[in-house]
Write a protein that holds these residues in place. Structure first.
Motif, PDB file in Angstrom:
ATOM      1  N   HIS A   5       0.839  -1.203   0.000  1.00  0.00           N
ATOM      2  CA  HIS A   5       0.000   0.000   0.000  1.00  0.00           C
ATOM      3  C   HIS A   5       0.873   1.252   0.000  1.00  0.00           C
ATOM      4  CE1 HIS A   5      -2.584   3.191   1.659  1.00  0.00           C
ATOM      5  NE2 HIS A   5      -3.479   2.627   0.875  1.00  0.00           N
ATOM      6  N   ALA A   6       1.908   1.273   0.826  1.00  0.00           N
ATOM      7  CA  ALA A   6       2.817   2.432   0.865  1.00  0.00           C
ATOM      8  C   ALA A   6       3.462   2.646  -0.502  1.00  0.00           C
ATOM      9  CB  ALA A   6       3.880   2.234   1.942  1.00  0.00           C
ATOM     10  N   LEU A   7       3.869   1.577  -1.156  1.00  0.00           N
ATOM     11  CA  LEU A   7       4.469   1.678  -2.487  1.00  0.00           C
ATOM     12  C   LEU A   7       3.468   2.252  -3.494  1.00  0.00           C
ATOM     13  CD1 LEU A   7       6.872   0.935  -4.409  1.00  0.00           C
ATOM     14  CD2 LEU A   7       5.676  -1.249  -4.770  1.00  0.00           C
ATOM     15  N   LEU A   8       2.256   1.748  -3.476  1.00  0.00           N
ATOM     16  CA  LEU A   8       1.239   2.157  -4.453  1.00  0.00           C
ATOM     17  C   LEU A   8       0.742   3.585  -4.232  1.00  0.00           C
ATOM     18  CD1 LEU A   8      -0.844  -1.137  -4.614  1.00  0.00           C
ATOM     19  CD2 LEU A   8       0.869  -0.317  -6.259  1.00  0.00           C
ATOM     20  N   THR A   9       0.851   4.065  -3.010  1.00  0.00           N
ATOM     21  CA  THR A   9       0.375   5.417  -2.714  1.00  0.00           C
ATOM     22  C   THR A   9       1.513   6.435  -2.664  1.00  0.00           C
ATOM     23  OG1 THR A   9       0.427   4.967  -0.337  1.00  0.00           O
ATOM     24  CG2 THR A   9      -1.682   4.615  -1.493  1.00  0.00           C
TER      25      THR A   9
ATOM     26  N   ALA B 288       3.272  -6.044  -7.329  1.00  0.00           N
ATOM     27  CA  ALA B 288       3.294  -4.627  -6.953  1.00  0.00           C
ATOM     28  C   ALA B 288       4.498  -3.911  -7.565  1.00  0.00           C
ATOM     29  CB  ALA B 288       3.314  -4.481  -5.436  1.00  0.00           C
ATOM     30  N   LEU B 289       5.661  -4.541  -7.512  1.00  0.00           N
ATOM     31  CA  LEU B 289       6.865  -3.923  -8.088  1.00  0.00           C
ATOM     32  C   LEU B 289       6.727  -3.756  -9.594  1.00  0.00           C
ATOM     33  CD1 LEU B 289       9.599  -5.824  -6.029  1.00  0.00           C
ATOM     34  CD2 LEU B 289       8.803  -3.471  -5.703  1.00  0.00           C
ATOM     35  N   GLU B 290       6.166  -4.766 -10.251  1.00  0.00           N
ATOM     36  CA  GLU B 290       5.938  -4.667 -11.699  1.00  0.00           C
ATOM     37  C   GLU B 290       4.939  -3.558 -12.023  1.00  0.00           C
ATOM     38  OE1 GLU B 290       4.766  -8.564 -12.981  1.00  0.00           O
ATOM     39  OE2 GLU B 290       6.738  -9.414 -12.490  1.00  0.00           O
ATOM     40  N   LEU B 291       3.887  -3.453 -11.218  1.00  0.00           N
ATOM     41  CA  LEU B 291       2.862  -2.439 -11.464  1.00  0.00           C
ATOM     42  C   LEU B 291       3.430  -1.028 -11.354  1.00  0.00           C
ATOM     43  CD1 LEU B 291      -0.040  -1.524 -11.982  1.00  0.00           C
ATOM     44  CD2 LEU B 291      -0.497  -1.852  -9.535  1.00  0.00           C
ATOM     45  N   VAL B 292       4.163  -0.738 -10.288  1.00  0.00           N
ATOM     46  CA  VAL B 292       4.640   0.643 -10.097  1.00  0.00           C
ATOM     47  C   VAL B 292       5.725   1.039 -11.084  1.00  0.00           C
ATOM     48  CG1 VAL B 292       3.993   0.758  -7.668  1.00  0.00           C
ATOM     49  CG2 VAL B 292       6.331   0.132  -8.292  1.00  0.00           C
ATOM     50  N   THR B 293       6.309   0.069 -11.777  1.00  0.00           N
ATOM     51  CA  THR B 293       7.331   0.395 -12.772  1.00  0.00           C
ATOM     52  C   THR B 293       6.793   0.274 -14.197  1.00  0.00           C
ATOM     53  OG1 THR B 293       8.159  -1.886 -12.706  1.00  0.00           O
ATOM     54  CG2 THR B 293       9.248  -0.266 -11.264  1.00  0.00           C
ATOM     55  N   SER B 294       5.483   0.139 -14.331  1.00  0.00           N
ATOM     56  CA  SER B 294       4.869  -0.003 -15.646  1.00  0.00           C
ATOM     57  C   SER B 294       4.049   1.240 -15.992  1.00  0.00           C
ATOM     58  CB  SER B 294       3.946  -1.225 -15.666  1.00  0.00           C
ATOM     59  OG  SER B 294       2.739  -0.949 -14.977  1.00  0.00           O
TER      60      SER B 294
ATOM     61  N   PHE C  90       0.668   1.956 -14.142  1.00  0.00           N
ATOM     62  CA  PHE C  90       0.600   2.570 -12.817  1.00  0.00           C
ATOM     63  C   PHE C  90      -0.086   3.934 -12.856  1.00  0.00           C
ATOM     64  CE2 PHE C  90       2.651   4.756  -9.106  1.00  0.00           C
ATOM     65  CZ  PHE C  90       1.934   4.058  -8.143  1.00  0.00           C
ATOM     66  N   ALA C  91       0.006   4.635 -13.964  1.00  0.00           N
ATOM     67  CA  ALA C  91      -0.650   5.943 -14.101  1.00  0.00           C
ATOM     68  C   ALA C  91      -2.171   5.816 -14.022  1.00  0.00           C
ATOM     69  CB  ALA C  91      -0.244   6.600 -15.417  1.00  0.00           C
ATOM     70  N   ARG C  92      -2.685   4.619 -14.148  1.00  0.00           N
ATOM     71  CA  ARG C  92      -4.134   4.393 -14.109  1.00  0.00           C
ATOM     72  C   ARG C  92      -4.619   3.787 -12.792  1.00  0.00           C
ATOM     73  NH1 ARG C  92      -7.627   3.775 -19.012  1.00  0.00           N
ATOM     74  NH2 ARG C  92      -6.781   5.301 -20.429  1.00  0.00           N
TER      75      ARG C  92
END
Length: 179
Positions: A68-72, A121-127, A130-132
């Motif tokens: 959650h901290a990473l995504l926010t 999560a790591l893949e999402l925030v570096t893709s 993530f802007a969506r």
């Protein structure tokens, strides 16, 4: 899949973060209070053919909060280190049964699930995806979701739940104002 846990956020890590339901509100509900609940979540969302019975849910809650901290955008060094540690755990491995079915297995299924979640999560925030990632506009929700709508203007994690509640509230407010 059971209705006990919400799904449909668009990514596995986003569904996992939703296990702290109504995050940031006075009505927040912990959906992973114990090992049995964590096992039930793995059974509902994981790739394993037989029920998973972890010893504890402590690592699951730690991983969830780090994700959650990473995504926010509020990840700090300790959370980043935890995510990297979880992502480095062995992941489930596929095998083909004699009948031709694909089965997933791991020496420690709960740890393997944490590895899958951290890697997702790591893949999402570096893709570019993530802007969506959006916060639900529902007043009491607090969920994150991946907006896969063509225009990228989705407001609610679920039209059936949060979107419907918002529309009902708007309708009632207009009806009250009219008279």
């Amino acid at each position: 899949m059971t209705d006990r846990f919400r799904s449909g956020a668009g990514r596995l890590c986003l569904d996992f973060v939703r296990t702290l339901r109504y995050r940031g509100t006075p009505a927040a509900v912990e959906e992973l209070p114990d090992a049995a609940a964590w096992g039930a979540w793995i059974d509902a969302f994981g790739p394993f053919p037989s029920p998973v019975r972890p010893a504890s849910a402590d690592d699951a809650r730690v991983a969830r909060e780090a994700i959650h901290a990473l995504l926010t955008g509020s990840v700090r060094a300790p959370e980043r280190q935890r995510l990297n540690r979880f992502a480095a755990l062995p992941v489930p491995s596929p095998s083909l049964t004699p009948s031709g079915e694909l089965r997933w297995q791991a020496a420690d299924p709960a740890a393997a699930m944490l590895a899958l979640l951290a890697r997702d999560a790591l893949e999402l925030v570096t893709s570019p995806e993530f802007a969506r990632v959006r916060h639900c506009a529902g007043e009491r929700c607090g969920a994150l979701f991946l907006d896969t709508s063509r225009p990228g203007t989705r407001r609610w994690c679920s039209m059936e739940t949060c979107g419907n509640q918002a529309k009902k509230s708007t309708y009632r407010a207009k009806a009250t104002a009219r008279g």
